[in-house]
Design a protein around this motif. Structure first.
Motif, PDB file in Angstrom:
ATOM      1  N   PHE A 117     -15.561   7.285  -2.086  1.00  0.00           N
ATOM      2  CA  PHE A 117     -14.326   6.848  -2.741  1.00  0.00           C
ATOM      3  C   PHE A 117     -13.792   5.574  -2.086  1.00  0.00           C
ATOM      4  CE2 PHE A 117     -14.523  11.495  -3.197  1.00  0.00           C
ATOM      5  CZ  PHE A 117     -14.559  11.597  -4.580  1.00  0.00           C
ATOM      6  N   SER A 118     -14.668   4.617  -1.844  1.00  0.00           N
ATOM      7  CA  SER A 118     -14.290   3.387  -1.133  1.00  0.00           C
ATOM      8  C   SER A 118     -13.151   2.649  -1.836  1.00  0.00           C
ATOM      9  CB  SER A 118     -15.499   2.465  -0.981  1.00  0.00           C
ATOM     10  OG  SER A 118     -16.057   2.160  -2.244  1.00  0.00           O
ATOM     11  N   HIS A 119     -13.083   2.750  -3.172  1.00  0.00           N
ATOM     12  CA  HIS A 119     -12.018   2.064  -3.915  1.00  0.00           C
ATOM     13  C   HIS A 119     -10.630   2.595  -3.547  1.00  0.00           C
ATOM     14  CE1 HIS A 119     -12.979   5.676  -6.236  1.00  0.00           C
ATOM     15  NE2 HIS A 119     -11.780   5.587  -6.801  1.00  0.00           N
ATOM     16  N   LEU A 120     -10.541   3.858  -3.125  1.00  0.00           N
ATOM     17  CA  LEU A 120      -9.242   4.411  -2.744  1.00  0.00           C
ATOM     18  C   LEU A 120      -8.771   3.882  -1.399  1.00  0.00           C
ATOM     19  CD1 LEU A 120      -9.709   8.191  -3.681  1.00  0.00           C
ATOM     20  CD2 LEU A 120      -8.581   6.401  -5.021  1.00  0.00           C
ATOM     21  N   TYR A 121      -9.698   3.411  -0.576  1.00  0.00           N
ATOM     22  CA  TYR A 121      -9.371   2.937   0.752  1.00  0.00           C
ATOM     23  C   TYR A 121      -9.178   1.420   0.811  1.00  0.00           C
ATOM     24  CZ  TYR A 121     -10.641   7.586   2.457  1.00  0.00           C
ATOM     25  OH  TYR A 121     -10.696   8.936   2.677  1.00  0.00           O
ATOM     26  N   GLU A 122      -9.522   0.715  -0.271  1.00  0.00           N
ATOM     27  CA  GLU A 122      -9.445  -0.751  -0.260  1.00  0.00           C
ATOM     28  C   GLU A 122      -8.045  -1.245   0.030  1.00  0.00           C
ATOM     29  OE1 GLU A 122     -11.012  -2.038  -3.973  1.00  0.00           O
ATOM     30  OE2 GLU A 122     -13.099  -1.697  -3.372  1.00  0.00           O
ATOM     31  N   ASP A 123      -7.034  -0.675  -0.639  1.00  0.00           N
ATOM     32  CA  ASP A 123      -5.648  -1.140  -0.463  1.00  0.00           C
ATOM     33  C   ASP A 123      -5.150  -0.870   0.955  1.00  0.00           C
ATOM     34  OD1 ASP A 123      -5.487  -1.988  -3.080  1.00  0.00           O
ATOM     35  OD2 ASP A 123      -4.773  -0.057  -3.812  1.00  0.00           O
ATOM     36  N   SER A 142      -4.404   9.083  -3.763  1.00  0.00           N
ATOM     37  CA  SER A 142      -4.771   9.661  -5.051  1.00  0.00           C
ATOM     38  C   SER A 142      -4.504  11.170  -4.980  1.00  0.00           C
ATOM     39  CB  SER A 142      -6.238   9.335  -5.365  1.00  0.00           C
ATOM     40  OG  SER A 142      -6.604   9.808  -6.636  1.00  0.00           O
ATOM     41  N   LYS A 152     -15.075   8.443   2.590  1.00  0.00           N
ATOM     42  CA  LYS A 152     -14.769   7.008   2.513  1.00  0.00           C
ATOM     43  C   LYS A 152     -15.856   6.263   1.754  1.00  0.00           C
ATOM     44  CE  LYS A 152     -14.150   6.065   6.855  1.00  0.00           C
ATOM     45  NZ  LYS A 152     -13.848   5.270   8.080  1.00  0.00           N
ATOM     46  N   THR A 176       0.811  -1.218   0.000  1.00  0.00           N
ATOM     47  CA  THR A 176       0.000   0.000   0.000  1.00  0.00           C
ATOM     48  C   THR A 176       0.840   1.261   0.000  1.00  0.00           C
ATOM     49  OG1 THR A 176      -0.136  -0.029   2.396  1.00  0.00           O
ATOM     50  CG2 THR A 176      -1.896  -1.121   1.200  1.00  0.00           C
ATOM     51  N   ARG A 187      -6.227  -3.568   3.623  1.00  0.00           N
ATOM     52  CA  ARG A 187      -5.780  -4.951   3.470  1.00  0.00           C
ATOM     53  C   ARG A 187      -4.771  -5.331   4.528  1.00  0.00           C
ATOM     54  NH1 ARG A 187      -4.933  -5.057  -3.087  1.00  0.00           N
ATOM     55  NH2 ARG A 187      -7.131  -5.055  -3.613  1.00  0.00           N
TER      56      ARG A 187
END
Length: 201
Positions: free
Chosen positions: A192-198, A60, A189, A28, A201
């Protein structure tokens, strides 16, 4: 400007050391960056309040400024406590992230006690649809009603009015500022949930 002690510097050096992050392309930190700041940017000083130390996460084109406190336990170990971040949008200059397409947000005007429709919101500004009886010149105290019914007290200073829409500066103190920041961070969040996925993890 605050100065970190040797122990605090050693703690952060360990937390952000390359050995912890690894060399994987999926790591990440290769997609997002973290840094510690002991000087808060001017644009954030009134929003973050009395924070002396911040953790900056860049995701981002957003910068998340986390108020950070270091607590020392009875064994002399430091434990970081992160507050709710202020989200800055870096596109076109550094400014608080603005939530558009707002739903179920209302402002109660302190003078007229009327519910006013909110069109956009950030931690430093708001746009509303202006009722005819609303004074568009004077600063005033208002109350923001969040979708869950929580009420946030804030000061409201009109900046401009055009075509029935008013833009205003807002400021909230203490717990109200915290509730507003938490609401905006949760909305960021969710959007833009896709920005927080990594990161998760």
């Amino acid at each position: 400007m605050s100065t970190l002690s040797k122990e605090e510097l050693a703690y952060f050096s360990d937390v952000f050391s390359p050995e912890r992050s690894g060399d994987s392309e999926d790591n990440t930190l290769s997609k997002h960056s973290l840094s510690v700041a002991t000087e808060i940017p001017q644009v954030l000083s009134h929003i973050l309040g009395n924070a002396k130390l911040t953790l900056l996460a860049e995701i981002s084109y957003y910068r998340l400024w986390f108020p950070l406190q270091l607590k020392q336990d009875e064994f002399g170990q430091f434990t970081p406590e992160l507050g709710t971040p202020e989200v800055l949008d870096m596109r076109g200059g550094e400014r608080s992230w603005r939530m558009d397409n707002v739903k179920d947000l209302r402002v109660i005007d302190s003078e007229t006690s009327k519910l006013v429709e909110v069109l956009s919101l950030s931690s430093s500004g708001i746009t509303i649809r202006v009722p005819q009886e609303l004074d568009t010149q004077s600063p005033r105290h208002t109350r923001l009603i969040l979708p869950n019914g929580t009420q946030v007290d804030m000061e409201f200073e009109p900046v401009r009015t055009e075509n029935g829409v008013m833009a205003a500066k807002i400021s909230a103190e203490g717990e109200n500022r915290q509730m507003l920041r938490q609401f905006l961070f949760n909305q960021h969040k969710a959007k833009f949930s896709h920005l927080y996925e990594d990161i998760n993890r």
